[in-house]
Design an enzyme around this catalytic site. Structure first.
Site, mmCIF file in Angstrom:
data_model
loop_
_atom_site.group_PDB
_atom_site.id
_atom_site.type_symbol
_atom_site.label_atom_id
_atom_site.label_comp_id
_atom_site.label_asym_id
_atom_site.label_seq_id
_atom_site.Cartn_x
_atom_site.Cartn_y
_atom_site.Cartn_z
ATOM 1 N N LYS A 235 0.830 -1.202 0.000
ATOM 2 C CA LYS A 235 0.000 0.000 0.000
ATOM 3 C C LYS A 235 0.865 1.254 0.000
ATOM 4 O O LYS A 235 0.560 2.234 -0.693
ATOM 5 C CB LYS A 235 -0.948 -0.033 1.200
ATOM 6 C CG LYS A 235 -2.042 -1.081 1.067
ATOM 7 C CD LYS A 235 -2.730 -1.385 2.378
ATOM 8 C CE LYS A 235 -3.717 -2.538 2.214
ATOM 9 N NZ LYS A 235 -4.279 -3.012 3.480
ATOM 10 N N GLN B 152 -4.303 -1.669 9.783
ATOM 11 C CA GLN B 152 -4.128 -2.961 9.132
ATOM 12 C C GLN B 152 -4.655 -4.067 10.045
ATOM 13 O O GLN B 152 -4.303 -4.139 11.224
ATOM 14 C CB GLN B 152 -2.634 -3.196 8.826
ATOM 15 C CG GLN B 152 -2.349 -4.497 8.075
ATOM 16 C CD GLN B 152 -2.992 -4.545 6.703
ATOM 17 O OE1 GLN B 152 -2.956 -3.594 5.949
ATOM 18 N NE2 GLN B 152 -3.589 -5.674 6.380
ATOM 19 N N ASP C 210 -10.859 3.230 4.439
ATOM 20 C CA ASP C 210 -10.933 1.779 4.249
ATOM 21 C C ASP C 210 -12.333 1.241 4.522
ATOM 22 O O ASP C 210 -12.587 0.054 4.378
ATOM 23 C CB ASP C 210 -9.906 1.093 5.152
ATOM 24 C CG ASP C 210 -9.546 -0.312 4.689
ATOM 25 O OD1 ASP C 210 -9.646 -0.583 3.478
ATOM 26 O OD2 ASP C 210 -9.169 -1.146 5.534
#
Length: 279
Positions: free
Chosen positions: A53, A97, A120
């Site tokens: 990413k 994450q 996200d």
């Protein structure tokens, strides 16, 4: 029957190409899109994803901040870090994450992310907005699936879509997005009885159950469109690719299907968040 391989690398590149001009316009106005990624512990897979990413950000001009926290950290300390990023006006997107170590309350940590920076799509408020059809940043993998369907001009309206999986950041939100596009949606999961019979009715299949090669070609209707959102050890998806390939009219490969577009949608959401600073 003509077969279409739904190449996610092509779709992702198209998204990124469109973003580059927008990023340059932002920089001319003194704004550098910035994504902050929090990694808790030293999970090798998570390390790889965070690195991917970060690299994707840098390639198109998005600033990437990586925050590494020890695996022993408590939920309260993690939330404190998230709240600091919420207050930082130079940070436009926050990504925690996952999975995080088991002693941490992951849901509580997700909920601490400011919805304006939830690029996200992990907060419950973000999911609620997705379900109601006015979400700014839907979960990235569901958004990627819709992006692929639209790029390849695959009709959604009026089609029967079967989603196999009900996770809060994949199965449930992709079901909502497809429903908002006027598909008839059936959401299946590990407790579903007669799953092969249900899949036989599907025009569009989204595999998101997290089990390698779980869905077999003989379960599917001829000419169906298959989107494999699974990624298992050994670069294997949630469908048995060879048998599904023979039946499908269009299919995503693993790797190179949904995955690259998922990252591209994360970048897109970060740029969109940065653009809101101009409003």
């Amino acid at each position: 029957m003509k077969k279409v391989i739904l190449d996610g690398k092509i779709v992702a590149q198209e998204v990124k190409n469109n973003l580059m001009e927008r990023i340059e316009l932002l920089k001319e106005k003194g704004i550098v899109p910035c994504l902050a990624t929090i990694l808790v512990g030293d999970n090798p897979s998570s390390e790889t994803y965070v690195k991917m990413k970060g690299t994707a950000c840098e390639k198109i001009g998005i600033k990437s901040i990586r925050i590494q926290l020890p695996k022993e950290i408590e939920t309260e300390e993690l939330i404190k870090t998230i709240k600091e990023l919420n207050m930082d006006e130079d940070v436009h997107g926050i990504l925690l994450q996952h999975p995080v170590p088991s002693h941490i309350d992951e849901r509580l940590a997700f909920e601490a992310i400011d919805i304006k920076k939830d690029v996200d799509g992990v907060t419950s408020a973000g999911y609620g907005q997705t379900a109601l059809g006015f979400s700014t940043y839907p979960s990235c993998t569901p958004a990627a699936i819709l992006e692929i369907l639209k790029y390849y001009q695959i009709p959604i309206e009026g089609k029967h879509a079967v989603v196999v999986g009900r996770s809060p950041i994949l199965g449930k939100p992709v079901s909502a997005l497809l429903l908002n596009e006027n598909a008839t949606v059936t959401t299946c999961h590990s407790k579903t009885i007669n799953l092969p019979d249900i899949l036989k009715l599907a025009d569009i299949v989204v595999a998101a159950i997290g089990k390698p090669e779980f869905i077999k070609g003989e379960w599917l209707k001829g000419g169906s469109v298959i989107l494999d959102a699974g990624y298992n050890k050994g670069n294997i998806g949630d469908i048995e690719y060879d048998s599904c390939y023979t039946v499908a009219s269009a299919i995503t490969p693993v790797p190179g299907g949904v995955g690259p577009v998922t990252i591209a949608m994360l970048l897109k959401h970060t740029v969109e968040s940065a653009e809101k600073h101009l409003l």
